[in-house]
Scaffold this motif. Structure first.
Motif, PDB file in Angstrom:
ATOM      1  N   MET A  88       0.842  -1.191   0.000  1.00  0.00           N
ATOM      2  CA  MET A  88       0.000   0.000   0.000  1.00  0.00           C
ATOM      3  C   MET A  88       0.883   1.250   0.000  1.00  0.00           C
ATOM      4  SD  MET A  88      -3.071   1.023   2.654  1.00  0.00           S
ATOM      5  CE  MET A  88      -4.153  -0.283   2.050  1.00  0.00           C
ATOM      6  N   ARG A  89       0.813   2.030  -1.075  1.00  0.00           N
ATOM      7  CA  ARG A  89       1.602   3.258  -1.174  1.00  0.00           C
ATOM      8  C   ARG A  89       0.841   4.393  -0.479  1.00  0.00           C
ATOM      9  NH1 ARG A  89       2.367   5.454  -6.143  1.00  0.00           N
ATOM     10  NH2 ARG A  89       4.414   6.292  -5.611  1.00  0.00           N
ATOM     11  N   ILE A  90       1.509   5.028   0.480  1.00  0.00           N
ATOM     12  CA  ILE A  90       0.871   6.044   1.306  1.00  0.00           C
ATOM     13  C   ILE A  90       1.575   7.375   1.095  1.00  0.00           C
ATOM     14  CG2 ILE A  90       0.288   6.743   3.668  1.00  0.00           C
ATOM     15  CD1 ILE A  90       0.546   3.729   4.418  1.00  0.00           C
ATOM     16  N   ALA A 135      -1.765  13.022  -7.281  1.00  0.00           N
ATOM     17  CA  ALA A 135      -1.599  11.777  -6.533  1.00  0.00           C
ATOM     18  C   ALA A 135      -2.910  11.054  -6.293  1.00  0.00           C
ATOM     19  CB  ALA A 135      -0.925  12.060  -5.192  1.00  0.00           C
ATOM     20  N   VAL A 136      -4.037  11.660  -6.684  1.00  0.00           N
ATOM     21  CA  VAL A 136      -5.356  11.069  -6.436  1.00  0.00           C
ATOM     22  C   VAL A 136      -5.887  10.474  -7.732  1.00  0.00           C
ATOM     23  CG1 VAL A 136      -7.712  11.487  -5.639  1.00  0.00           C
ATOM     24  CG2 VAL A 136      -5.802  12.738  -4.600  1.00  0.00           C
ATOM     25  N   GLY A 137      -5.868   9.150  -7.789  1.00  0.00           N
ATOM     26  CA  GLY A 137      -6.378   8.445  -8.946  1.00  0.00           C
ATOM     27  C   GLY A 137      -7.751   7.853  -8.671  1.00  0.00           C
ATOM     28  N   PRO A 170      -0.586   8.203  -9.067  1.00  0.00           N
ATOM     29  CA  PRO A 170      -1.500   8.069  -7.925  1.00  0.00           C
ATOM     30  C   PRO A 170      -0.908   7.223  -6.801  1.00  0.00           C
ATOM     31  CG  PRO A 170      -2.603   7.554 -10.001  1.00  0.00           C
ATOM     32  CD  PRO A 170      -1.140   7.580 -10.282  1.00  0.00           C
ATOM     33  N   TYR A 171      -1.396   7.467  -5.593  1.00  0.00           N
ATOM     34  CA  TYR A 171      -1.076   6.674  -4.417  1.00  0.00           C
ATOM     35  C   TYR A 171      -2.323   5.909  -3.990  1.00  0.00           C
ATOM     36  CZ  TYR A 171       3.440   8.961  -3.799  1.00  0.00           C
ATOM     37  OH  TYR A 171       4.729   9.411  -3.969  1.00  0.00           O
ATOM     38  N   ASP A 172      -2.139   4.897  -3.167  1.00  0.00           N
ATOM     39  CA  ASP A 172      -3.293   4.140  -2.668  1.00  0.00           C
ATOM     40  C   ASP A 172      -4.035   4.908  -1.584  1.00  0.00           C
ATOM     41  OD1 ASP A 172      -2.738   1.763  -4.229  1.00  0.00           O
ATOM     42  OD2 ASP A 172      -1.039   1.444  -2.889  1.00  0.00           O
TER      43      ASP A 172
END
Length: 312
Positions: free
Chosen positions: A1-3, A90-92, A67-69
């Motif tokens: 999980m990419r934060i 960063a918001v997908g 994007p990140y998770d």
């Protein structure tokens, strides 16, 4: 999980540091000045019983390209609009945005920009501050982050984020309804903020003078009445806990809003107090003491703004 943790201050920096120390894939989105400090000194956490540091992975807004998770959004409300634009790349479509701000107005702004389906509600509880040298000072081991879907439903993504938080020792209890929990935190922070900012003293300073003990309960009654009128009544246990916090002889407790006020910095007056008193008027709830606190903070805010812009 990419934060992605937006901001590396007292709250977001602390949660992000715990996650990174636990081996999670964490990147901090910071301004260039903060990035320079962190590259030179590392991200440091200082407490009475321990001190540790790590070399954080950093990114600035101009370098975001995927994007990140999960996005943990931890900024002051006065920087919210800028942070929203900075973090947009960063918001997908599958990104979960978890805001850590107090109050509720930020949900409207985030929902408008990213869609309500991308945004969770969140309630953060830590006892930390940012030192002048950039270190995060931890005054108690509390690390609590409740989160949930805005509509109160359970979801697999919320469960996944809670599991990730748990690996870092961050408590993430399941709230009955996250928006209700946000209302209750709002009642607490505005009551505490009004007591200390109106009287320019700690909880103990106020409580320990004649007439002082009546102020906290009166402010709590007003804030709780607004929450109840909005459909989020304060449970007796939470009322008692808030009352105890603002009615303690000798207590050194002050919120970050008070520290900003006494240091001559901008405060979150509109996000925390202006929005609450506006809602009170719309709901037909009288809040004379909260109105007074709002006015007091607005005068301060005007002075700070004038000083920053060279006005009178």
């Amino acid at each position: 999980m990419r934060i992605l943790v937006v901001g590396a201050g007292a709250t977001g920096g602390y949660f992000g540091a715990l996650l990174a120390r636990a081996g999670q894939d964490v990147t901090f989105l910071v301004r260039p000045a903060r990035a320079a400090v962190l590259r030179e000194r590392g991200l440091r956490v200082v407490a009475r019983d321990e001190e540790w540091a790590l070399t954080p992975r950093l990114v600035t807004a101009d370098a975001l390209d995927a994007p990140y998770d999960v996005v943990l959004l931890s900024v002051k409300s006065i920087g919210l609009d800028g942070a929203i634009e900075d973090v947009a790349p960063a918001v997908g479509p599958d990104t979960v945005v978890v805001p850590l701000l107090n109050g509720l107005a930020h949900l409207d702004a985030l929902n408008a920009r990213f869609g309500a389906s991308a945004v969770l509600g969140g309630v953060a509880k830590v006892v930390t501050s940012l030192d002048e040298d950039g270190a995060i000072r931890r005054f108690a081991p509390l690390a609590h982050l409740a989160l949930g879907e805005q509509d109160g439903t359970d979801s697999a993504r919320v469960a996944a984020v809670r599991t990730t938080l748990g690996t870092a020792g961050i408590a993430s209890p399941v709230p009955g309804h996250i928006v209700t929990a946000m209302w209750h935190k709002w009642v607490f922070i505005t009551t505490l903020g009004a007591v200390t900012s109106l009287m320019r003293g700690t909880v103990g300073d106020v409580y320990d003078v004649p007439g002082g003990p009546v102020l906290g309960p009166a402010l709590l009654d007003e804030a709780a009445a607004v929450a109840a009128a909005a459909g989020h009544p304060l449970p007796e246990a939470e009322r008692a806990a808030t009352l105890a916090a603002v009615s303690a002889s000798g207590s050194p407790m002050v919120p970050s809003l008070y520290r900003d006020l006494t240091a001559g910095r901008p405060t979150e007056v509109e996000h925390l107090f202006g929005d609450l008193t506006d809602r009170a008027r719309a709901l037909g709830v009288a809040t004379p003491l909260l109105d007074l606190a709002t006015l007091h903070l607005r005068v301060h805010q005007r002075r700070v703004t004038a000083a920053a812009t060279g006005g009178a």
